[in-house]
Write a protein that holds these residues in place. Structure first.
Motif, PDB file in Angstrom:
ATOM      1  N   PHE A 192       0.811  -1.304  -0.119  1.00  0.00           N
ATOM      2  CA  PHE A 192      -0.119  -0.083  -0.078  1.00  0.00           C
ATOM      3  C   PHE A 192       0.810   1.244   0.010  1.00  0.00           C
ATOM      4  CE2 PHE A 192      -3.312  -2.853   1.407  1.00  0.00           C
ATOM      5  CZ  PHE A 192      -4.358  -2.794   0.557  1.00  0.00           C
ATOM      6  N   ARG A 193       1.968   1.177   0.746  1.00  0.00           N
ATOM      7  CA  ARG A 193       2.912   2.578   0.548  1.00  0.00           C
ATOM      8  C   ARG A 193       3.359   2.599  -0.928  1.00  0.00           C
ATOM      9  NH1 ARG A 193       6.418   0.217   4.125  1.00  0.00           N
ATOM     10  NH2 ARG A 193       5.240  -0.338   5.860  1.00  0.00           N
ATOM     11  N   LYS A 194       3.588   1.529  -1.582  1.00  0.00           N
ATOM     12  CA  LYS A 194       4.326   1.684  -2.934  1.00  0.00           C
ATOM     13  C   LYS A 194       3.191   1.969  -3.832  1.00  0.00           C
ATOM     14  CE  LYS A 194       7.525  -1.884  -2.822  1.00  0.00           C
ATOM     15  NZ  LYS A 194       7.826  -3.493  -3.081  1.00  0.00           N
ATOM     16  N   GLU A 195       1.794   1.718  -3.513  1.00  0.00           N
ATOM     17  CA  GLU A 195       0.628   2.402  -4.287  1.00  0.00           C
ATOM     18  C   GLU A 195       0.353   3.700  -4.113  1.00  0.00           C
ATOM     19  OE1 GLU A 195      -1.867   0.486  -6.275  1.00  0.00           O
ATOM     20  OE2 GLU A 195      -0.126  -0.581  -6.321  1.00  0.00           O
ATOM     21  N   LYS A 196       0.861   4.241  -3.119  1.00  0.00           N
ATOM     22  CA  LYS A 196       0.818   5.821  -3.045  1.00  0.00           C
ATOM     23  C   LYS A 196       1.935   6.349  -3.810  1.00  0.00           C
ATOM     24  CE  LYS A 196      -1.114   6.032   1.632  1.00  0.00           C
ATOM     25  NZ  LYS A 196      -0.732   6.471   2.957  1.00  0.00           N
ATOM     26  N   GLU A 197       3.005   5.770  -3.966  1.00  0.00           N
ATOM     27  CA  GLU A 197       4.148   6.348  -4.729  1.00  0.00           C
ATOM     28  C   GLU A 197       4.086   5.809  -6.084  1.00  0.00           C
ATOM     29  OE1 GLU A 197       7.272   4.777  -2.498  1.00  0.00           O
ATOM     30  OE2 GLU A 197       6.871   5.894  -0.694  1.00  0.00           O
ATOM     31  N   LYS A 198       3.124   5.335  -6.803  1.00  0.00           N
ATOM     32  CA  LYS A 198       3.078   4.721  -8.156  1.00  0.00           C
ATOM     33  C   LYS A 198       3.563   6.055  -8.885  1.00  0.00           C
ATOM     34  CE  LYS A 198       0.846   0.810  -9.074  1.00  0.00           C
ATOM     35  NZ  LYS A 198      -0.305  -0.073  -9.391  1.00  0.00           N
ATOM     36  N   LEU A 199       4.309   5.327 -10.147  1.00  0.00           N
ATOM     37  CA  LEU A 199       4.463   6.221 -11.212  1.00  0.00           C
ATOM     38  C   LEU A 199       3.720   6.566 -12.167  1.00  0.00           C
ATOM     39  CD1 LEU A 199       8.246   4.730 -11.186  1.00  0.00           C
ATOM     40  CD2 LEU A 199       7.614   6.772 -10.261  1.00  0.00           C
ATOM     41  N   GLN A 200       3.910   7.399 -13.098  1.00  0.00           N
ATOM     42  CA  GLN A 200       2.927   7.683 -14.242  1.00  0.00           C
ATOM     43  C   GLN A 200       2.738   6.679 -15.106  1.00  0.00           C
ATOM     44  OE1 GLN A 200       3.603  11.508 -15.674  1.00  0.00           O
ATOM     45  NE2 GLN A 200       3.496  12.554 -13.953  1.00  0.00           N
ATOM     46  N   ARG A 201       1.640   6.345 -15.398  1.00  0.00           N
ATOM     47  CA  ARG A 201       1.291   5.432 -16.803  1.00  0.00           C
ATOM     48  C   ARG A 201       0.428   5.973 -17.565  1.00  0.00           C
ATOM     49  NH1 ARG A 201       2.589  -0.122 -15.454  1.00  0.00           N
ATOM     50  NH2 ARG A 201       3.668  -0.331 -13.667  1.00  0.00           N
ATOM     51  N   ARG A 202       0.531   6.024 -18.875  1.00  0.00           N
ATOM     52  CA  ARG A 202      -0.384   6.534 -19.897  1.00  0.00           C
ATOM     53  C   ARG A 202      -0.734   5.755 -20.848  1.00  0.00           C
ATOM     54  NH1 ARG A 202       3.437  11.469 -20.411  1.00  0.00           N
ATOM     55  NH2 ARG A 202       2.970  12.458 -18.427  1.00  0.00           N
ATOM     56  N   GLN A 262       6.441   5.717 -16.624  1.00  0.00           N
ATOM     57  CA  GLN A 262       7.375   6.282 -16.017  1.00  0.00           C
ATOM     58  C   GLN A 262       8.331   5.276 -14.963  1.00  0.00           C
ATOM     59  OE1 GLN A 262       6.605   9.382 -13.269  1.00  0.00           O
ATOM     60  NE2 GLN A 262       8.577  10.594 -13.369  1.00  0.00           N
ATOM     61  N   LEU A 263       9.829   5.299 -15.127  1.00  0.00           N
ATOM     62  CA  LEU A 263      10.511   4.525 -14.417  1.00  0.00           C
ATOM     63  C   LEU A 263      11.029   5.150 -13.185  1.00  0.00           C
ATOM     64  CD1 LEU A 263      12.384   2.563 -17.364  1.00  0.00           C
ATOM     65  CD2 LEU A 263      10.633   1.921 -15.771  1.00  0.00           C
ATOM     66  N   GLY A 306      14.607  14.216 -19.126  1.00  0.00           N
ATOM     67  CA  GLY A 306      15.461  13.786 -18.183  1.00  0.00           C
ATOM     68  C   GLY A 306      15.253  12.972 -17.158  1.00  0.00           C
ATOM     69  N   SER A 307      14.346  12.061 -17.604  1.00  0.00           N
ATOM     70  CA  SER A 307      13.975  10.917 -16.843  1.00  0.00           C
ATOM     71  C   SER A 307      13.660   9.744 -17.822  1.00  0.00           C
ATOM     72  CB  SER A 307      12.702  11.136 -15.923  1.00  0.00           C
ATOM     73  OG  SER A 307      11.610  11.375 -16.568  1.00  0.00           O
ATOM     74  N   LEU A 308      13.658   8.396 -17.124  1.00  0.00           N
ATOM     75  CA  LEU A 308      13.512   7.316 -17.932  1.00  0.00           C
ATOM     76  C   LEU A 308      12.111   6.852 -17.926  1.00  0.00           C
ATOM     77  CD1 LEU A 308      16.831   5.370 -16.897  1.00  0.00           C
ATOM     78  CD2 LEU A 308      16.272   6.278 -19.283  1.00  0.00           C
ATOM     79  N   TRP A 309      11.906   6.550 -19.259  1.00  0.00           N
ATOM     80  CA  TRP A 309      10.507   5.923 -19.298  1.00  0.00           C
ATOM     81  C   TRP A 309      10.454   4.598 -20.300  1.00  0.00           C
ATOM     82  CZ3 TRP A 309       5.716   8.681 -18.166  1.00  0.00           C
ATOM     83  CH2 TRP A 309       5.981  10.146 -17.708  1.00  0.00           C
ATOM     84  N   ALA A 310       9.367   3.873 -20.106  1.00  0.00           N
ATOM     85  CA  ALA A 310       9.217   2.732 -21.153  1.00  0.00           C
ATOM     86  C   ALA A 310       7.971   2.807 -21.854  1.00  0.00           C
ATOM     87  CB  ALA A 310       9.297   1.384 -20.144  1.00  0.00           C
ATOM     88  N   TYR A 311       8.013   2.295 -23.178  1.00  0.00           N
ATOM     89  CA  TYR A 311       6.931   1.797 -23.793  1.00  0.00           C
ATOM     90  C   TYR A 311       6.869   0.327 -23.586  1.00  0.00           C
ATOM     91  CZ  TYR A 311       6.643   6.300 -26.209  1.00  0.00           C
ATOM     92  OH  TYR A 311       6.896   7.550 -26.600  1.00  0.00           O
ATOM     93  N   HIS A 312       5.693  -0.027 -22.994  1.00  0.00           N
ATOM     94  CA  HIS A 312       5.397  -1.383 -22.890  1.00  0.00           C
ATOM     95  C   HIS A 312       3.968  -1.985 -23.762  1.00  0.00           C
ATOM     96  CE1 HIS A 312       4.345  -4.505 -19.350  1.00  0.00           C
ATOM     97  NE2 HIS A 312       4.878  -5.026 -20.447  1.00  0.00           N
ATOM     98  N   SER A 313       4.265  -2.862 -24.625  1.00  0.00           N
ATOM     99  CA  SER A 313       3.295  -3.589 -25.244  1.00  0.00           C
ATOM    100  C   SER A 313       2.882  -4.930 -24.644  1.00  0.00           C
ATOM    101  CB  SER A 313       3.767  -3.927 -26.648  1.00  0.00           C
ATOM    102  OG  SER A 313       2.802  -4.402 -27.588  1.00  0.00           O
ATOM    103  N   VAL A 314       1.647  -4.915 -24.278  1.00  0.00           N
ATOM    104  CA  VAL A 314       1.012  -6.009 -23.681  1.00  0.00           C
ATOM    105  C   VAL A 314      -0.147  -6.597 -24.600  1.00  0.00           C
ATOM    106  CG1 VAL A 314      -0.287  -6.637 -21.688  1.00  0.00           C
ATOM    107  CG2 VAL A 314       1.225  -4.990 -21.446  1.00  0.00           C
TER     108      VAL A 314
END
Length: 130
Positions: A47-57, A72-73, A118-126
């Motif tokens: 639940f702590r990690k859920e609060k700090e979740k990174l952006q996903r689009r 976002q990584l 300036g930050s690392l992102w990932a394109y993730h194909s599911v």
């Protein structure tokens, strides 16, 4: 037990409840009580990690064929190589082997690590096993 998803969370709660129901207080060993404490710690950590979740689009929705997400990584990753290792360990989805065709399981088709602003992102194909 590492809790990485809501399914893992549900399993952790079910395990705790089954320990409580099946073992009367007199029969609970120190090992069982310690395991329950570890599960509860892992649940709080989830639940702590859920609060700090990174952006996903959502970049593209392919319907029944899957989707592509830009995510976002974490900021502690310094290079694309570190990001690839992190992604492989934490985000890649694999299908479990099954004797049936078309299980509907989600799996990672491909991913690409990029640097944006300036930050690392990932394109993730599911994709889905359909």
């Amino acid at each position: 037990m590492q809790i990485r998803s809501e399914n893992d969370l549900k399993l952790a709660y079910e395990t705790i409840n089954s320990f409580k129901e099946m073992l009367p207080m007199a029969q609970k060993t120190d090992a069982a009580l310690e395991y329950i404490k570890e599960l509860k710690r892992d649940i709080r950590g989830f639940f702590r990690k859920e609060k700090e979740k990174l952006q996903r689009r959502l970049v593209k929705d392919n319907g029944i064929d899957g989707y592509i997400v830009l995510m976002q990584l974490p900021s502690f990753l310094n290079s694309k190589e570190d990001a690839a290792v992190y992604f492989e360990e934490n985000e890649v989805m694999t299908c479990r082997p099954s004797i049936y065709d078309c299980t509907g399981q989600a799996f990672t088709s491909w991913y690409k690590i990029v640097e944006r602003s300036g930050s690392l992102w990932a394109y993730h194909s599911v994709c889905f096993d359909v």
